[in-house]
Write a protein that holds these residues in place. Structure first.
Motif, mmCIF file in Angstrom:
data_model
loop_
_atom_site.group_PDB
_atom_site.id
_atom_site.type_symbol
_atom_site.label_atom_id
_atom_site.label_comp_id
_atom_site.label_asym_id
_atom_site.label_seq_id
_atom_site.Cartn_x
_atom_site.Cartn_y
_atom_site.Cartn_z
ATOM 1 N N PHE A 148 0.832 -1.210 0.000
ATOM 2 C CA PHE A 148 0.000 0.000 0.000
ATOM 3 C C PHE A 148 0.861 1.252 0.000
ATOM 4 O O PHE A 148 0.613 2.194 -0.750
ATOM 5 N N VAL A 149 1.923 1.245 0.850
ATOM 6 C CA VAL A 149 2.767 2.442 0.946
ATOM 7 C C VAL A 149 3.434 2.722 -0.395
ATOM 8 O O VAL A 149 3.403 3.849 -0.913
ATOM 9 N N GLU A 152 1.048 4.034 -2.989
ATOM 10 C CA GLU A 152 0.743 5.457 -2.881
ATOM 11 C C GLU A 152 1.928 6.317 -3.320
ATOM 12 O O GLU A 152 1.735 7.370 -3.905
ATOM 13 N N LEU A 156 1.035 8.905 -6.168
ATOM 14 C CA LEU A 156 1.126 10.355 -5.935
ATOM 15 C C LEU A 156 2.067 10.999 -6.931
ATOM 16 O O LEU A 156 1.774 12.054 -7.499
ATOM 17 N N VAL B 46 -0.060 9.390 4.399
ATOM 18 C CA VAL B 46 -0.400 9.224 2.986
ATOM 19 C C VAL B 46 -1.628 10.079 2.647
ATOM 20 O O VAL B 46 -1.675 10.743 1.609
ATOM 21 N N LEU B 53 -1.820 17.278 -2.414
ATOM 22 C CA LEU B 53 -1.633 17.215 -3.864
ATOM 23 C C LEU B 53 -2.937 17.552 -4.582
ATOM 24 O O LEU B 53 -2.959 18.316 -5.556
#
Lengths: 503, 80
Positions: A148-149, A152, A156, B46, B53
């Motif tokens: 998951f990290v 992202e 992003l 996150v 953003l």
């Protein structure tokens, strides 16, 4: 293996031992350094890209005999700490990501100079390296939360990269992708949370041994549903694909080439690991009848994507819809639930990265010299930029799946998989979809070779862009003829996935 | 000092020690695992990154289109 043999000892064994960590750490550290230094950003990023490429070649050569490298981060033993797992499947994916990343960076200098303001170059390259880090991390990690990290991190930076497109529509495309992508990422996170609640572990290997005992619990089934749908959103399988065409159309050429060749592939890999590595030995696939659902969705994607592509007036958008169809092929091979089908998917994943990355790079050359990628910009391209136009023809033949191109090999294995699964009519649909692909590729070729150019200007794209684009295209032809090494790794990876499925 | 009453004192101390030991044991059993906290913190970080953003994209969209109403943006996009 002891981790205490510091640099004081032999340097080379030390580096080889830490290759799995270096694969992630090198681009991760390079990205902020690049922002701090600010100058020579292209050169710096390209060197880092090629170092990563070298590391992944080293990793794939270490595991190509079927070995598995398990690297414990910080020396914490496996179920407690985060473990990096390098096997044939993950090393193949990392090779795709770093190879495309390195070649795209080589290509990027002139394209980025043309499309992105000078003062943002270092941010652009930093975001590209971060995106690559995230994609590599997803492939290598053996920890569900870590996926998951990294997901992202890559998402992003991808939103930021797409938003740097010159058209204002790039902003809305990036925003739409951000909303959809965050929903997908959150679904994956929710699923992981539910699994942790019921099993008390996040390590994938540990999860797969504990899930069979609780697979009847509805929370675990909900976790499976959340994680699969989350991965499918990131994969952009029809009907969850609405963010993709605009992103690929309005993103800078370099970003379209990089993301189309890597991001969807890595999302597909997440799906494979959710189905096979995490929920593997339990009967969720059989009880939930996932195969038939995936089969139907993938056929809709293949036929629908190819058919819609024929009617596009922007060639970048045409390729984006073609990508939707190719995503269908990946999932099709998965839905057969046999080794040949999955081998076909994994080969197609590699080949499609080369072909589609190369085609988007060719379009970047057209955008640089002609000023756009709409059909009217392609007029007379065969006379105006002969090498660029012929590159599109070769890449296009691969997309159709003509023999002696890479696309043929992957479709061949998918069709074998269809016959092994007893689904001969699927082979017929694959053939029809190839004819549709011929339709959309032919449209571009017709305009490029049989229409007169708008003006008499004749200028080939600069070598710095043409050579990387041709490297991708020629690579796809080479791997269409010289198939054995890729086939060896892909079938090894497919066998390891499927054998986990069948206890 | 260690007279006849010493036994009674040590009995009391022993009871206290047993009580403390049980208390400690109880606290050891009902410990709190740090893992969910770490997971939540990471997810929050996150989330903040995503929201910032998204907001910066909204600012850029407002600069480019002079509006952040979706129907107006869609109408502008349909014109071009």
């Amino acid at each position: 293996v002891s981790t205490e043999s510091g640099p004081g000892g032999e340097l080379l064994p030390f580096l080889i031992h830490h290759l799995p960590a270096l694969q992630i750490v090198v681009p991760l550290i390079a990205a902020p350094l690049l922002v701090l230094v600010g100058r020579w950003s292209w050169l710096f990023a390209t060197i880092v890209g090629f170092i990563s490429f070298g590391i992944s070649i080293g990793l794939i050569s270490l595991v190509s005999g079927g070995e598995v490298i398990s690297y414990e981060l910080g020396g914490w033993p496996s179920p407690m700490g985060i473990v990096y797992v390098v096997n044939e499947a993950s090393s193949l994916l990392m090779l795709v990501v770093t190879m495309v990343g390195a070649i795209t960076l080589l290509y990027a200098r002139q394209s980025v100079a043309h499309e992105i303001p000078e003062d943002r170059h270092h941010f652009f390259y930093a975001a590209l390296l971060l995106c690559m880090t995230g994609l590599l991390g997803i492939c290598i990690t053996g920890d569900a939360f870590n996926v998951f990290v990294f997901l992202e991190i890559s998402s992003l930076s991808a939103y930021a990269l797409i938003g740097m497109g010159s058209s204002p529509r790039a902003l809305t495309a990036a925003y739409r992708y951000l909303v959809m992508g965050t929903i997908g990422g959150t679904f994956v996170l929710l699923g992981i949370g539910m699994l942790y609640m019921h099993t008390g572990t996040l390590n994938m290997a540990d999860l797969s041994t504990r899930i069979p005992a609780v697979s009847h619990v509805s929370t675990v089934r909900a976790a499976f549903a959340f994680m699969t749908v989350g991965a499918l959103v990131k994969l952009a399988l029809v009907p969850l694909h609405f963010w993709l065409p605009n992103c690929y159309t309005y993103a800078p050429s370099v970003v379209s080439a990089f993301l189309s060749a890597t991001a969807t592939k890595v999302s597909y890999f997440i799906l494979l690991r959710i189905i096979f590595n995490i929920f593997g030995k339990s009967l969720l696939l059989e009880t939930m009848k996932m195969e038939s659902l995936l089969l139907i969705l993938s056929l809709v994607a293949i036929v629908g994507g190819s058919a819609v592509a024929i009617f596009q007036s922007d060639v970048k958008r045409l390729l984006a819809y073609s990508s939707l169809a190719q995503i269908g092929y990946f999932v099709l091979g998965l839905s057969f639930n046999n080794v040949s089908g999955l081998t076909g998917s994994l080969i197609h994943l590699f080949n499609h990265a080369l072909m589609k990355g190369g085609l988007f790079m060719i379009l970047g050359c057209v955008a640089l010299r002609v000023g756009g990628t709409r059909m009217e910009h392609m007029r007379g391209l065969g006379k105006r930029m002969p090498l660029t136009a012929f590159g599109f023809v070769l890449g296009g033949l691969g997309m159709i799946g003509v023999p002696l191109t890479a696309g043929f090999i992957s479709k061949w294995y998918l069709v074998i998989g269809a016959f092994e699964a007893g689904l001969w009519w699927v082979a017929v649909i694959v053939l029809i979809a190839s004819l549709l692909a011929l339709g959309y590729i032919w449209r571009v070729i017709e305009v490029a070779y049989f229409y007169e150019p708008l003006d008499d200007e004749r200028q080939e794209a600069p070598l710095g862009m043409l050579l990387p684009a041709w490297a991708m295209i020629i690579g796809s032809v080479i791997f269409g003829v010289w198939t054995s090494p890729l086939l060896h790794i892909a079938s090894g990876a497919a066998t390891s996935f499927i054998e986990v499925l069948k206890p | 000092m260690r007279g006849g009453g010493g036994g009674a004192v040590s009995e009391g101390a022993r009871a206290e020690a047993v009580r403390l030991l049980n208390h400690a044991l109880v606290n050891v059993v009902v410990y709190s695992t740090p893992l969910p906290h770490v997971l939540m913190l990471t997810a929050i970080v996150v989330g903040i990154a995503t929201i910032s953003l998204a907001l910066s994209l909204v600012v850029r969209i407002n600069e480019a289109y002079d509006t952040i109403e979706e129907d107006e943006i869609l109408a502008l996009e349909a014109q071009s």
